[in-house]
Design a protein around this motif. Structure first.
Motif, PDB file in Angstrom:
ATOM      1  N   UNK A 172       0.808  -1.206   0.000  1.00 11.02           N
ATOM      2  CA  UNK A 172       0.000   0.000   0.000  1.00 11.02           C
ATOM      3  C   UNK A 172       0.845   1.260   0.000  1.00 11.02           C
ATOM      4  N   UNK A 173       1.969   1.233   0.691  1.00 11.18           N
ATOM      5  CA  UNK A 173       2.835   2.421   0.729  1.00 11.18           C
ATOM      6  C   UNK A 173       3.360   2.744  -0.666  1.00 11.18           C
ATOM      7  N   UNK A 174       3.805   1.715  -1.389  1.00  5.08           N
ATOM      8  CA  UNK A 174       4.311   1.929  -2.751  1.00  5.08           C
ATOM      9  C   UNK A 174       3.213   2.439  -3.666  1.00  5.08           C
ATOM     10  N   UNK A 175       2.002   1.901  -3.505  1.00  2.04           N
ATOM     11  CA  UNK A 175       0.876   2.342  -4.337  1.00  2.04           C
ATOM     12  C   UNK A 175       0.550   3.806  -4.070  1.00  2.04           C
TER      13      UNK A 175
ATOM     14  N   UNK B 291       9.687   2.685  -8.562  1.00  2.00           N
ATOM     15  CA  UNK B 291       8.762   2.182  -7.541  1.00  2.00           C
ATOM     16  C   UNK B 291       7.924   1.029  -8.079  1.00  2.00           C
ATOM     17  N   UNK B 292       7.317   1.209  -9.268  1.00  2.00           N
ATOM     18  CA  UNK B 292       6.401   0.164  -9.750  1.00  2.00           C
ATOM     19  C   UNK B 292       7.143  -1.050 -10.306  1.00  2.00           C
TER      20      UNK B 292
ATOM     21  N   UNK C  34       3.123  -3.838  -8.457  1.00  2.00           N
ATOM     22  CA  UNK C  34       2.550  -2.655  -7.798  1.00  2.00           C
ATOM     23  C   UNK C  34       1.506  -1.986  -8.690  1.00  2.00           C
ATOM     24  N   UNK C  35       1.759  -1.916  -9.986  1.00  2.00           N
ATOM     25  CA  UNK C  35       0.817  -1.244 -10.886  1.00  2.00           C
ATOM     26  C   UNK C  35      -0.519  -1.971 -10.934  1.00  2.00           C
TER      27      UNK C  35
ATOM     28  N   UNK D 195      -1.097   3.030 -14.106  1.00  2.00           N
ATOM     29  CA  UNK D 195      -0.590   2.804 -15.465  1.00  2.00           C
ATOM     30  C   UNK D 195       0.845   2.303 -15.434  1.00  2.00           C
ATOM     31  N   UNK D 196       1.176   1.436 -16.374  1.00  2.00           N
ATOM     32  CA  UNK D 196       2.554   0.995 -16.511  1.00  2.00           C
ATOM     33  C   UNK D 196       3.384   2.128 -17.118  1.00  2.00           C
ATOM     34  N   UNK D 197       4.687   1.938 -17.156  1.00  2.00           N
ATOM     35  CA  UNK D 197       5.564   2.955 -17.744  1.00  2.00           C
ATOM     36  C   UNK D 197       5.242   3.153 -19.220  1.00  2.00           C
TER      37      UNK D 197
END
Length: 362
Positions: free
Chosen positions: A49-52, A92-93, A163-164, A170-172
């Motif tokens: 959740x923190x990363x999101x 991050x993702x 994470x995405x 959205x992805x990169x």
């Protein structure tokens, strides 16, 4: 009843009792396993959740930059900030937490073992020759249980590694795609405000901090007098040159690097006259997300000074193809689809309608 018959009956009863005890033990083990998996899933979700949340904050910061930054004062700082935040978002993702992956893999193995336990129990009960109805119920229950386990192992726990997917982010690749409408991100505006023009010798280059995809560009270079004489509104511009092939498609794989880390595309050749030369440059960026214009001004270009970098002093969102119930054109498009009718007056003068006609030619 003789002793041998009594012994057989006693042995059969013992086997039944042992089978019942075994099934009860297996059910207890299975309950403990599922409880552990539930706790692990909660731990993984809280850990992700923190990363999101951090990724969402970065996205909000990136796509609000054009509206809270002063292009005249910030200049190149916007492009640098876009680059730093996009790189941070990617890190991050795409982060690979080996400890978290081990926990998820362990949970998947535990659930697989739980499925084996349920299969063993059902096969044991079927071996006792129950009625046909009971067999159907047992096999149907086993099938549903195994389907649930497979979905949880492959989909739920599998997605927790990404994470995405957890945060529906959205992805990169989607973040750089100016034609992507599903994520509702305004990439074409971000590209416009973070762009820069660089003059080397007599060549004029357009640069971006990131290699955006599916962008089309049209450049107009003129001096101050030409700008005043040729100033027209968007409707006249579109009616005069409403063809997609007037916009050059920028291939994200064909950019060049100059004296910095921007992605540059050669767009024009300048021939300065006299001791000084100044000009305005208007860069129209087109994609399925909309049409945005970035305005540049360059002065001090002389025959001996052919290395200048300039940044946009303003931008104009001529049309943004939003997917929103609050956007008038979006609501108009829905109404047109329901009524199956065309409004000739709107088609002639409306910017959005001209834009949609322009995109339909692609």
């Amino acid at each position: 009843m003789d002793k041998s018959s009594y012994g057989q009956i006693t042995s059969t009863i013992s086997e039944v009792i042992m089978s019942g005890e075994t099934i009860g033990l297996l059910l207890a083990i299975n309950s403990g396993i599922l409880s552990v998996v539930g706790l692990i899933t909660i731990f993984i979700s809280m850990n992700s959740q923190h990363s999101v949340q951090r990724s969402r904050e970065i996205l909000w910061d990136i796509f609000t930059l054009p509206y809270k930054k002063n292009l005249l004062l910030e200049k190149g700082a916007i492009g640098q900030e876009v680059f730093r935040k996009l790189i941070l978002y990617e890190q991050i993702i795409k982060e690979r937490n080996s400890f978290l992956f081990k926990i998820i893999t362990f949970s998947q193995m535990v659930l697989t073992f739980s499925g084996i336990i349920w299969t063993t129990i059902v096969l044991t009960l079927v071996s006792r020759n129950p009625s046909q109805t009971n067999k159907i119920i047992l096999f149907a229950g086993l099938s549903l249980t195994l389907c649930f386990f497979l979905y949880f192992i492959i989909k739920i726990l599998g997605d927790l590694k990404n994470v995405s997917k957890v945060g529906q982010l959205p992805t990169v690749e989607e973040l750089l795609d100016a034609n992507d409408l599903a994520s509702n991100l305004n990439v074409v505006t971000l590209a416009a405000v973070s762009s820069r023009l660089k003059i080397l010798d007599t060549n004029l280059y357009l640069g971006f901090p990131i290699p955006f995809k599916n962008l089309r560009m049209k450049a107009t270079v003129q001096n101050s007098r030409e700008k005043e004489e040729n100033s027209q509104d968007l409707r006249n511009t579109l009616s005069r040159a409403a063809q997609v092939n007037n916009y050059r498609k920028l291939d994200p794989e064909e950019f060049i690097l100059l004296d910095d880390d921007y992605c540059y595309y050669l767009i024009s050749n300048l021939q300065p006259s006299g001791s000084k030369h100044s000009f305005f440059a208007s860069i129209d960026l087109l994609s399925k997300q909309g049409l945005v214009t970035a305005e540049f001004y360059c002065e001090g270009l002389t025959s001996s000074n052919h290395k200048i970098t300039t940044f946009p002093y303003s931008f104009a969102e001529r049309f943004i193809n939003r997917r929103s119930d609050l956007d008038p054109f979006s609501r108009y498009q829905k109404r047109q689809g329901k009524d199956d009718r065309s409004d000739d007056a709107t088609a002639q003068i409306n910017i959005g309608q001209n834009f949609m006609d322009l995109i339909d030619q692609d």
